[in-house]
Write a protein that holds these residues in place. Structure first.
Motif, PDB file in Angstrom:
ATOM      1  N   PHE A  10      17.538  23.050 -32.031  1.00  0.00           N
ATOM      2  CA  PHE A  10      17.581  24.381 -31.405  1.00  0.00           C
ATOM      3  C   PHE A  10      17.636  24.247 -29.886  1.00  0.00           C
ATOM      4  N   ASN A  14      20.873  22.696 -28.578  1.00  0.00           N
ATOM      5  CA  ASN A  14      21.999  23.624 -28.690  1.00  0.00           C
ATOM      6  C   ASN A  14      22.019  24.621 -27.534  1.00  0.00           C
ATOM      7  N   GLY A  37      23.416  30.258 -28.140  1.00  0.00           N
ATOM      8  CA  GLY A  37      22.849  29.974 -29.456  1.00  0.00           C
ATOM      9  C   GLY A  37      23.504  30.712 -30.603  1.00  0.00           C
ATOM     10  N   ASN A  84      22.664  28.581 -33.535  1.00  0.00           N
ATOM     11  CA  ASN A  84      21.275  28.390 -33.962  1.00  0.00           C
ATOM     12  C   ASN A  84      20.837  29.277 -35.128  1.00  0.00           C
TER      13      ASN A  84
END
Length: 680
Positions: free
Chosen positions: A171, A174, A249, A257
């Protein structure tokens, strides 16, 4: 074979990591060796045949795994502040290994048996209050990790921990990739229209760093994009930049994400239910001051309602300003900061371009130091030629009022593509007294836009407040005066940890601080009294907007962690639906949208806990009143209590008891509402 510097004794000044000799490949070997050493330490403690004592179990655990602590702190400070592809690959590999190592310790039934036996006998162990608190923290830590589960439950809990570690790392990486990949290149005069000199200077510096000489670049660093949204008269580019910022994201492809979020929430929910809780929010809050989701929601809603009402009034003023300028569009999220700056100018005769020349980074650093001198007697001496991980990092020795060494403070202030966004405090070493007097090495990391070569770096007032905030955290680590590492410095309840940082912000706004340190970067003239008065009078300007964007994020965080079936989560649909339920103004977005909400998904530190800033703000607003009531914001008696019960105490006692000892009563929520300019 080359000696691994991470596994050798350090001969550097103050035991700083020898950064110049550390290569990424050293970490792989160092982590393997350090985890093996730590496991041997733990097994030795768990397998003792003698009956458990506080000394042979708890103290032994506190002094175990020292190499792993040293290696991990060096590594994760680097991956946050100055990473590269090699370090990121190691981070992806090592995150589940570290989670597995931690699970093996926390789920060790022999070790837990010793701790549980001590807990059962705690009243007869003749422990002092600090020892008793440490025993309590160990008992709770092992229980909450699943040490009381059966073998199948422990195995599943270990699997969950390893997977969550992998997901959190992905996460974070990214978001950093989306941020570092984006650049808005300003090619023409139309592209640069409305931008003040200070922003053009930092945009030129950002372009130079990217090999785009003679151009200007806006990045997704908050200190770059927020002033762009504030001043750019090119609405098309404001929209483009804002949408890129908002979409971190969730751009599809490898850095998206949304699947990570869904799996993370599902695993957290499973973990909480295995431990007997209804959902992850109830599990997480059980070990905080707030205790329950209902208590958190009660605070957030009490603030949300007046904040939304004020935000709608603010939006109406922005719309009027736009119409008066001949613009007939509705106010969108990429318009708010632009028209807000114009309204502030109209209402308070104040704009950022007028303020910024008086807010030099160097002077604000000195203001933060001077405040610490006046409150706590600390002094700061800059040290040159110290080992640092990047040339921009500065090192200061911190001395107490007796002139003795307190610790080291590292300041890393400028944005760069190798650094994750935001601002934070961390420690390369925490204070404790178990093996001699171990002094702390604390770092503050920021993302300010750097001034041109040879020119001063100028801050917004919000930047200056961020510096004071993080330095408040830094002081919490530097002033720690405890025996045990587990309760050192910022090792306190999550909804208490923001008290020292948010409280420290108050001193920045004091006229006697600003009048001394807010001086023009070219002339050296102090900020004119009239401008200072306007700045202070506008303190609560746009507070509806600021409160709404934060509180929406906190409410969404709380709801995410109470979902009955998080595996079915559609992130975008959930976000839209929940914001609709609470009446989120269309022209405001969450301060952190779910796909880039690193507080919550890069690890679980603030998961179901983003409310903590506001919970602590109730205390910080009330705590500063203690100084105001004395008629002296540097009152020595009050500062002494603040040092004793808050800044130096670490997690030595229950946070409610710590606050009561400082203030003599519980905090008043009215102080928060008054501070934000809402009717109490």
């Amino acid at each position: 074979m080359t000696v691994n510097p991470l596994l050798s004794d350090w001969t550097t000044p103050f035991d700083l990591p020898p950064f110049e000799t550390i290569a990424p490949e050293h970490f792989e070997e160092a982590f393997d060796a350090a985890m093996a050493e730590a496991k041997a330490d733990t097994d030795r403690i768990a397998d003792q045949e003698v009956a458990p004592t506080f000394e042979n179990t708890i103290v032994a655990l506190e002094t175990s795994g020292k190499t792993l602590t040293k290696v991990a702190r060096t590594f994760f400070n680097l991956t946050g502040a100055h990473t590269n592809e090699a370090l990121q690959k190691i981070e992806r590999d090592v995150a589940p290994k570290l989670a597995k190592h931690s699970s093996e310790m926390l789920l060790n039934s022999r070790l837990y048996g010793r701790i549980a036996a001590l807990w059962d006998q705690r009243d007869s162990l003749d422990l002092n209050s600090e020892d008793a608190r440490v025993l309590e923290r160990y008992q709770k830590m092992f229980q909450r990790a699943g040490a009381g589960l059966d073998d199948a439950g422990k195995a599943r809990m270990a699997d969950i921990s390893q997977r969550l570690a992998t997901l959190g790392t992905s996460f974070s990486q990214n978001v950093l990739k989306d941020e570092s990949d984006y650049q808005l290149v300003l090619e023409t005069e139309e592209d640069r229209a409305g931008l003040p000199d200070f922003l053009l200077t930092s945009a030129a510096e950002a372009a130079n760093e990217r090999g785009l000489d003679s151009k200007h670049v806006i990045t997704l660093s908050r200190s770059s994009i927020e002033p762009f949204l504030q001043f750019s008269t090119n609405r098309r580019l404001r929209e483009e930049a804002f949408k890129a910022w908002s979409a971190r994201g969730e751009n599809g492809g490898q850095t998206d994400n949304r699947a990570i979020i869904s799996e993370t929430l599902k695993l957290r929910d499973e973990k909480a239910r295995m431990l007997g809780f209804k959902n992850f929010a109830e599990f997480k809050l059980d070990d905080t001051m707030a205790k329950t989701p209902d208590n958190v929601r009660g605070l957030l809603v009490k603030v949300w309602e007046p904040a939304v009402a004020q935000a709608r009034e603010e939006e109406a003023k922005l719309a009027d300003m736009a119409r008066n300028a001949g613009e007939n569009h509705s106010i969108e999220a990429w318009d708010w900061r632009f028209y807000s700056e114009k309204v502030r100018k109209a209402e308070h005769d104040l704009d950022e371009t007028e303020l910024k020349p008086y807010l030099q980074l160097e002077n604000i650093i000195q203001a933060a130091f001077d405040t610490a001198t006046r409150l706590f007697g600390l002094t700061f001496k800059e040290l040159k030629d110290m080992p640092v991980y990047h040339p921009d990092v500065r090192v200061f020795e911190v001395l107490g009022k007796d002139g003795n060494h307190v610790g080291l403070f590292l300041g890393d202030y400028f944005a760069r593509s190798s650094k994750r966004s935001g601002a934070w405090m961390s420690a390369f070493r925490s204070q404790h007294r178990l093996e001699g007097d171990v002094t702390p090495i604390i770092v503050n990391v920021m993302n300010f836009s750097k001034g041109a070569k040879g020119e001063a770096t100028l801050l917004t007032f919000d930047d200056a407040r961020t510096l004071f905030h993080e330095f408040g955290h830094g002081l919490h680590g530097l002033l720690s005066n405890v025996t045990y590492p587990i309760i050192s410095g910022t090792s306190v309840s999550r909804d208490f940890v923001e008290l020292p940082s948010q409280l420290y912000e108050h001193w920045l706004s004091q006229p006697e601080v600003l009048s001394k340190y807010a001086v023009h970067y070219k002339t050296g003239e102090p900020m004119p009294e009239a401008l200072l008065d306007k700045l202070l009078a506008a303190a609560n300007f746009n507070q509806g907007f600021a409160t709404v964007e934060y509180t929406a994020s906190a409410l969404i965080d709380l709801e995410l962690h109470q979902l009955e079936d998080p595996a079915e989560l559609d992130v975008a649909a959930f976000e839209k639906e929940e914001l609709g339920k609470i009446g989120m103004p269309q022209a405001i977005t969450m301060r952190h949208r779910i796909p880039h909400f690193q507080h919550v998904f890069s690890g679980d530190g603030y998961a179901a806990g983003y409310y903590s800033y506001m919970w602590s703000e109730v205390m910080d607003a009330d705590a500063f009143e203690a100084f105001e009531e004395k008629g002296n914001v540097f009152d020595p008696e009050t500062a002494g209590k603040l040092l004793t019960y808050i800044y130096s105490a670490g997690g030595r006692q229950d946070p409610e008891a710590a606050y009561l000892a400082f203030r003599g009563r519980a905090p008043r929520i009215d102080a928060l509402l008054e501070k934000r300019g809402f009717a109490a």
